[in-house]
Scaffold this active site. Structure first.
Site, PDB file in Angstrom:
ATOM      1  N   ASP A 189       0.857  -1.181   0.000  1.00  0.00           N
ATOM      2  CA  ASP A 189       0.000   0.000   0.000  1.00  0.00           C
ATOM      3  C   ASP A 189       0.893   1.232   0.000  1.00  0.00           C
ATOM      4  O   ASP A 189       2.094   1.136   0.292  1.00  0.00           O
ATOM      5  CB  ASP A 189      -0.934   0.007   1.213  1.00  0.00           C
ATOM      6  N   ASP A 190       0.316   2.368  -0.332  1.00  0.00           N
ATOM      7  CA  ASP A 190       1.096   3.602  -0.334  1.00  0.00           C
ATOM      8  C   ASP A 190       1.397   4.073   1.076  1.00  0.00           C
ATOM      9  O   ASP A 190       2.490   4.545   1.364  1.00  0.00           O
ATOM     10  CB  ASP A 190       0.378   4.701  -1.132  1.00  0.00           C
ATOM     11  N   ASP A 197      -1.851   4.418   7.902  1.00  0.00           N
ATOM     12  CA  ASP A 197      -2.225   5.561   8.727  1.00  0.00           C
ATOM     13  C   ASP A 197      -2.578   5.066  10.127  1.00  0.00           C
ATOM     14  O   ASP A 197      -1.732   4.975  11.002  1.00  0.00           O
ATOM     15  CB  ASP A 197      -3.386   6.299   8.061  1.00  0.00           C
TER      16      ASP A 197
END
Length: 168
Positions: A102-103, A106
């Site tokens: 994933d980028d 969070d």
């Protein structure tokens, strides 16, 4: 122009930066797969993980790439993570030999959900925030929890007011 985004800090990532950081992630992952260092497949968490997955797949010469679609944001508001589309179950098994990309991690809720389905997969992100770090196995850059990352696929060029002050 006085309206600001609801986020205190913004970290803008350009295409060349995501490319460099994704290549650095590939180098960090090289030789770490369970099959003589190789990975069986890469699974991108859509949508943000698709560009990094493409770059990592190219760098590591991984030809099998699939996606898992997880929705955890409604615009810029976090919501409960939900799987909308799962990767091929015959490919995935328990995740052994699978690199899930994933980028950004969070809060970690998205990766937590995916990890429940594929507990033996290796989870990698390009960027990580402190709350999400425990859910990711490999990442490149950590940013503060209150930073909002603006990825190049979410941006258009336009004027931006200075962070502090408005004097020209």
């Amino acid at each position: 122009m006085t309206d600001r985004l609801p986020h205190e800090k913004g970290f803008h990532i350009a295409w060349d930066q995501i490319h460099r950081d994704s290549r650095a992630l590939a180098w960090r992952l090289d030789g770490r797969g369970p099959d003589d260092g190789a990975w069986r497949a890469i699974v991108a968490i859509t949508r943000g993980g698709m560009a990094p997955a493409m770059i990592v797949a190219r760098e590591l010469d991984v030809r099998v790439v699939d996606t898992i679609s997880v929705k955890s944001y409604n615009n810029q508001e976090q919501t409960d993570a939900v799987v909308l589309k799962a990767p091929d179950s015959d490919l995935m098994g328990d995740g052994t030999g699978i690199l899930i990309l994933d980028d950004l991690v969070d809060s970690g809720k998205t990766l937590e959900l995916v990890r429940k389905h594929y507990p033996n997969a290796h989870f990698a992100t390009v960027y990580a925030k402190p709350k999400g770090v425990p859910m990711v196995d490999t990442f490149i850059t950590e940013v503060s929890q209150d930073t909002w990352i603006f990825f190049p696929w979410d941006m258009a060029l336009q004027y931006v007011e200075p962070y502090r002050g408005t004097d020209a």
